[in-house]
Design an enzyme around this catalytic site. Structure first.
Site, PDB file in Angstrom:
ATOM      1  N   ARG A 176       3.135  49.787  39.077  1.00 38.02           N
ATOM      2  CA  ARG A 176       2.623  51.151  39.108  1.00 38.02           C
ATOM      3  C   ARG A 176       3.595  52.142  38.477  1.00 38.02           C
ATOM      4  NH1 ARG A 176       1.442  51.915  45.312  1.00 38.02           N
ATOM      5  NH2 ARG A 176       3.373  50.710  45.359  1.00 38.02           N
ATOM      6  N   CYS A 231       6.137  56.781  43.599  1.00 34.48           N
ATOM      7  CA  CYS A 231       6.646  57.905  44.401  1.00 34.48           C
ATOM      8  C   CYS A 231       7.528  58.862  43.611  1.00 34.48           C
ATOM      9  CB  CYS A 231       7.436  57.377  45.598  1.00 34.48           C
ATOM     10  SG  CYS A 231       6.419  56.688  46.904  1.00 34.48           S
ATOM     11  N   VAL A 259       1.229  50.034  51.045  1.00 29.14           N
ATOM     12  CA  VAL A 259       1.426  50.824  52.261  1.00 29.14           C
ATOM     13  C   VAL A 259       0.517  50.343  53.386  1.00 29.14           C
ATOM     14  CG1 VAL A 259       1.242  53.132  53.274  1.00 29.14           C
ATOM     15  CG2 VAL A 259       2.163  52.852  50.966  1.00 29.14           C
ATOM     16  N   THR A 295       0.841  60.502  50.173  1.00 27.97           N
ATOM     17  CA  THR A 295       1.650  61.652  49.787  1.00 27.97           C
ATOM     18  C   THR A 295       0.771  62.750  49.211  1.00 27.97           C
ATOM     19  OG1 THR A 295       3.521  60.215  49.284  1.00 27.97           O
ATOM     20  CG2 THR A 295       3.558  62.437  48.351  1.00 27.97           C
ATOM     21  N   ASP A 336     -11.109  48.040  52.489  1.00 24.04           N
ATOM     22  CA  ASP A 336     -10.750  48.219  51.083  1.00 24.04           C
ATOM     23  C   ASP A 336     -11.990  47.978  50.234  1.00 24.04           C
ATOM     24  OD1 ASP A 336      -7.680  48.077  49.589  1.00 24.04           O
ATOM     25  OD2 ASP A 336      -9.460  47.778  48.354  1.00 24.04           O
ATOM     26  N   THR A 372      -2.249  58.350  45.786  1.00 27.97           N
ATOM     27  CA  THR A 372      -2.418  59.739  45.355  1.00 27.97           C
ATOM     28  C   THR A 372      -1.668  59.903  44.031  1.00 27.97           C
ATOM     29  OG1 THR A 372      -0.624  60.269  46.924  1.00 27.97           O
ATOM     30  CG2 THR A 372      -2.860  60.875  47.557  1.00 27.97           C
ATOM     31  N   ARG A 426      -9.464  41.668  46.625  1.00 30.42           N
ATOM     32  CA  ARG A 426      -8.291  41.863  47.482  1.00 30.42           C
ATOM     33  C   ARG A 426      -8.590  41.377  48.903  1.00 30.42           C
ATOM     34  NH1 ARG A 426      -2.925  42.104  48.493  1.00 30.42           N
ATOM     35  NH2 ARG A 426      -2.266  43.934  49.677  1.00 30.42           N
TER      36      ARG A 426
END
Length: 426
Positions: free
Chosen positions: A333, A262, A18, A122, A36, A87, A41
């Site tokens: 994920r 999600c 995202v 979210t 981050d 989240t 990364r």
């Protein structure tokens, strides 16, 4: 307070699926800091490469105003903070706000008079103002809606989708005051070519996000239940859905595993909040139970088919093609393919996983699964097509069956093969 996008200096916390596309887009226009805590990364991004494959090397190079840091002091020069951390849910399927609250604490240490904090992660309705704002106030010593302000603009990233990108997906926005709502809306409108939709409040925007995926989850749960019924009736589910789909308002959902960051997670945020106010959700949780049970159902169908062919189950070898939660992306994920792997292992079956999209190290770290670099030919008692990667589609039935023994079961979960080319379909 006079809010204007002039002299905006943005910090984006969390550079995953995202945060990075958003940072790269803002970084073409305004000073943007990508923050981050994962230094490895940051190193790859500073080298011009995104391992999630969401942002190309060329797009990273075009973001000339984007810099990176893991140091809190670097945030102090920014006046707009956008939070894009995960989240997740915990082992009890309860919301885990730890990453969100930690990010809020970090921002609080850099927060100044007049700054704006925007959340994209979210959450359940009310979480921004009930959970995050107190952390910001505690860490900064500032007062909400007097010294600093908040907004909420839910992410709508679809990993692996090269058509629906951050700029081409309409963006819902909101703010803690009418003036801040206008500021947040104008900020996103400056990069979102698809336009924006300004919600009336932060809670409305939070609720809109969490029901987007809840609606999909419930619909897929219905189709999964229909697939179970039609299998018992010896009717091909895909043929039924094609026939029903000739009606203009029939929704084109398909059965399958429901994983990812999600759809398999967000409904639990809504049900958690509903239960906290004394309401026990019926339909949402029923859909979750159905979808969470599909891995076990798939394996039970496979085992029955193997037994019908007199294939020894205990000690059998099964090849699972695909480990990611969706096709043509490396995102592992919350993949529900691991449920299939676990169920097969419980039957005493030896499982090989092959996925050309993933990092073997990530699979080992996340799920203790060591994928094979290439499947063996002619050695498997069953082959499960679990993910519709383009590489598997290109193999066709003949190429996939070549992995199996002369007598084996081919289970096509994703309908990538003709109906008569597989032994089982969901």
């Amino acid at each position: 307070m006079n809010f204007t996008t002039h002299d905006t200096r943005i910090a984006i916390l969390g550079l995953g699926y995202v945060g990075l596309p958003l940072a790269a887009e803002f970084g073409k226009h305004v000073a943007t800091l990508g923050f981050d805590i994962n230094k490895a990364r940051l190193e790859e991004l500073q080298g011009g490469f995104d391992s999630t494959l969401e942002v190309s090397n060329e797009e990273l190079a075009q973001a000339s105003l984007l810099t990176y840091s893991a140091e809190i002091d670097a945030l102090k020069s920014c006046n707009v903070f956008i939070v894009t951390v995960p989240t997740p849910i915990n082992e009890h399927k309860q919301p885990d706000l730890t990453p969100l609250l930690k990010a809020s604490a970090v921002i609080g240490k850099a927060l100044k008079q007049g700054d704006v904090v925007i959340y994209e992660s979210t959450v359940y309705p009310g979480a921004t103002e009930e959970e995050c704002v107190p952390v910001l106030e505690r860490e900064s010593g500032l007062v909400f809606n007097k010294d600093f302000y908040c907004g909420y603009s839910p992410e709508r990233i679809n990993p692996g989708d090269k058509e629906h990108r951050v700029t081409s997906i309409l963006k819902v926005t909101s703010g803690s005051t009418p003036e801040v709502a206008d500021f947040v809306d104008n900020l996103y409108r400056s990069i979102i070519t698809a336009g924006t939709y300004k919600a009336s409040s932060i809670k409305v925007a939070e609720a809109a996000k969490v029901i987007e995926n809840t609606q999909r989850d419930v619909n897929i749960g219905l189709i999964n239940e229909l697939a179970v019924i039609f299998n018992k009736l010896d009717i091909d589910t895909e043929e039924v859905l094609k026939a029903a789909g000739t009606k203009w308002n029939f929704l084109p959902f398909r059965p399958g595993l429901v994983g990812g960051h999600c759809i398999g997670v967000d409904p639990y945020y809504l049900t958690h909040k509903a239960q906290s106010v004394g309401y026990h959700p019926e339909i949402i949780l029923a859909g979750r139970r159905l979808n969470d049970g599909m891995g076990a159902y798939v394996v039970s169908q496979l085992v029955k088919s193997m037994l019908k062919k007199r294939i020894q189950v205990d000690g059998a070898r099964v090849l699972v093609l695909g480990l990611t939660f969706k096709e043509d992306c490396p995102d592992l994920r919350n993949t529900k393919v691991v449920d299939i792997v676990g169920e097969l292992s419980d039957y005493g079956i030896s499982v090989d996983c092959y996925d050309p999209w993933i990092s073997a190290a990530d699979a080992e770290h996340e799920y203790n699964i060591t994928p094979v670099s290439a499947p063996d030919q002619g050695v498997y008692d069953a082959v499960i097509v679990a993910v519709a990667h383009k590489q598997f589609k290109e193999m066709g039935a003949e190429g996939i069956r070549a992995f199996g023994k002369p007598e084996h079961v081919l289970y096509d979960l994703k309908y990538i093969l003709p109906a008569d080319a597989a032994d089982l379909r969901l």
